[in-house]
Design a protein around this motif. Structure first.
Motif, short mmCIF file in Angstrom:
data_model
loop_
_atom_site.label_atom_id
_atom_site.label_comp_id
_atom_site.label_asym_id
_atom_site.label_seq_id
_atom_site.Cartn_x
_atom_site.Cartn_y
_atom_site.Cartn_z
N ASP A 81 0.83 -1.21 0.00
CA ASP A 81 0.00 0.00 0.00
C ASP A 81 0.86 1.26 0.00
O ASP A 81 0.55 2.25 -0.68
CB ASP A 81 -0.92 0.00 1.22
CG ASP A 81 -1.96 -1.10 1.15
OD1 ASP A 81 -2.51 -1.45 2.21
OD2 ASP A 81 -2.21 -1.62 0.03
N GLN A 82 1.97 1.23 0.78
CA GLN A 82 2.88 2.38 0.80
C GLN A 82 3.52 2.62 -0.56
O GLN A 82 3.66 3.76 -1.00
CB GLN A 82 3.96 2.17 1.86
CG GLN A 82 3.45 2.20 3.29
CD GLN A 82 4.57 1.98 4.30
OE1 GLN A 82 5.72 2.30 4.03
NE2 GLN A 82 4.22 1.44 5.45
N VAL A 83 3.93 1.53 -1.21
CA VAL A 83 4.54 1.65 -2.54
C VAL A 83 3.54 2.28 -3.51
O VAL A 83 3.89 3.15 -4.31
CB VAL A 83 5.02 0.29 -3.04
CG1 VAL A 83 5.42 0.37 -4.52
CG2 VAL A 83 6.21 -0.20 -2.22
N GLU A 84 2.31 1.83 -3.45
CA GLU A 84 1.28 2.38 -4.35
C GLU A 84 1.05 3.86 -4.07
O GLU A 84 0.90 4.66 -5.00
CB GLU A 84 -0.01 1.59 -4.19
CG GLU A 84 0.07 0.16 -4.72
CD GLU A 84 -1.23 -0.59 -4.53
OE1 GLU A 84 -2.19 0.02 -4.02
OE2 GLU A 84 -1.29 -1.78 -4.90
N GLU A 85 1.03 4.24 -2.79
CA GLU A 85 0.82 5.65 -2.45
C GLU A 85 1.97 6.51 -2.94
O GLU A 85 1.75 7.61 -3.49
CB GLU A 85 0.67 5.79 -0.94
CG GLU A 85 -0.62 5.21 -0.39
CD GLU A 85 -0.68 5.28 1.13
OE1 GLU A 85 -1.65 4.75 1.70
OE2 GLU A 85 0.24 5.87 1.71
N LEU A 86 3.22 6.02 -2.73
CA LEU A 86 4.37 6.79 -3.18
C LEU A 86 4.43 6.87 -4.70
O LEU A 86 4.79 7.90 -5.27
CB LEU A 86 5.66 6.15 -2.64
CG LEU A 86 5.85 6.23 -1.12
CD1 LEU A 86 7.05 5.40 -0.69
CD2 LEU A 86 6.04 7.67 -0.68
N GLY A 91 4.48 12.04 -9.87
CA GLY A 91 4.31 13.11 -10.84
C GLY A 91 3.75 14.40 -10.27
O GLY A 91 3.44 15.31 -11.04
N ASP A 92 3.64 14.50 -8.93
CA ASP A 92 3.02 15.71 -8.41
C ASP A 92 4.04 16.86 -8.35
O ASP A 92 5.23 16.69 -8.58
CB ASP A 92 2.37 15.46 -7.04
CG ASP A 92 3.39 15.22 -5.94
OD1 ASP A 92 4.60 15.36 -6.20
OD2 ASP A 92 2.98 14.87 -4.83
N LYS A 93 3.58 18.03 -8.00
CA LYS A 93 4.41 19.24 -8.02
C LYS A 93 5.57 19.15 -7.04
O LYS A 93 6.69 19.59 -7.33
CB LYS A 93 3.54 20.46 -7.72
CG LYS A 93 4.29 21.80 -7.78
CD LYS A 93 3.37 22.95 -7.53
CE LYS A 93 4.11 24.28 -7.66
NZ LYS A 93 5.23 24.39 -6.72
#
Length: 268
Positions: A81-86, A91-93
């Protein structure tokens, strides 16, 4: 004779007849009792083991292993779950800004190669014969008149003073023995060699710097430790190795060593 043989020799004694009768009666009784005990056990157990402890232990072991497996599975799921969140934030600012900042710092941090005019300075120990002469001469002099034999050898403080002077003169890149020097580079003496980032290098030590040659030279000439070294280089009794060249092109490779900081931890 015949009557005596028939009545005494062929007939069994009373005690023998009693033992034979006991075996004929006792054996069936033992068999019947054994069968009865087996029947009672089967009835009481109702088809299960009368000593179920071994199955209880096995069940506990299986349950323990299952619990451990569930913990590992949960840990795996949490990490996934952590890998998916990271991954979702790549691609965020914030990530883009951090990457731009890293790109700007790579050059001043020494992670990119540098080429340009600059200075090449070589330091080396005094000639061995002059050191031998100083040792022999010191034997006949008072302690206050003797030459300090440490002045015949290049030390880490000599190299560090020169590197610091080059930085102060505006150097954009410095190398020692071809190895790029960065802010965390460690220089120390170990026996007859100098260690750079833990790797030993024997003398002569070639220090090169990319930058304005005139500015670099002025800074080197003004440094008091470097000036003391140059005095020993000009002393005919010591003659420390010193060579300075103005170069049109100095090539400083990118730093490729370990960048992690290592430090001591207090005990307790």
């Amino acid at each position: 004779m015949t009557g005596a043989h028939a009545g005494g020799t062929t007939g069994r004694r009373p005690e023998a007849r009693q033992r034979s009768r006991a075996w004929r009666v006792g054996t069936p009784v033992v068999v019947l009792l054994s069968g009865a005990l087996l029947a009672v056990s089967a009835t009481n157990s109702e088809g299960s083991d009368l000593r179920p402890g071994r199955y209880t232990d096995l069940a506990g072991l299986v349950e323990g292993e299952a619990a451990d497996y569930r913990k590992v599975e949960q840990r795996y799921q949490d990490l996934s779950d952590q890998v998916e969140e990271l991954s979702a934030t790549v691609g965020d600012k914030g990530v883009r800004d951090a990457r731009r900042e890293i790109a700007k710092l790579r050059d001043p941090a020494g992670m990119t190669p540098r080429t340009g005019p600059g200075l090449a300075i070589t330091l080396s120990d005094a000639p061995a014969e002059l050191l031998d002469q100083a040792v022999e001469r010191n034997k006949h002099l008072d302690p206050e008149d003797r030459l300090n034999l440490n002045r015949f050898v290049v030390h880490q403080q000599d190299i560090q003073a020169l590197v610091n002077a080059l930085w102060s003169g505006g150097a954009t890149a410095v190398t020692i023995a071809g190895q790029r020097v960065i802010s965390t580079t460690g220089i120390r003496c170990k026996g007859p060699v100098v260690q750079l980032q833990g790797q030993p290098f024997p003398q002569p030590y070639v220090i090169e710097a990319v930058g304005d040659p005139s500015e670099l030279y002025s800074s080197v000439a003004a440094d008091p430790i470097v000036s003391g070294y140059r005095t020993d280089a000009d002393n005919p009794l010591i003659q420390m190795g010193w060579d300075l060249e103005f170069e049109d092109r100095i090539e400083a490779p990118a730093y490729d060593g370990v960048v992690d900081l290592q430090y001591a931890r207090p005990l307790g």
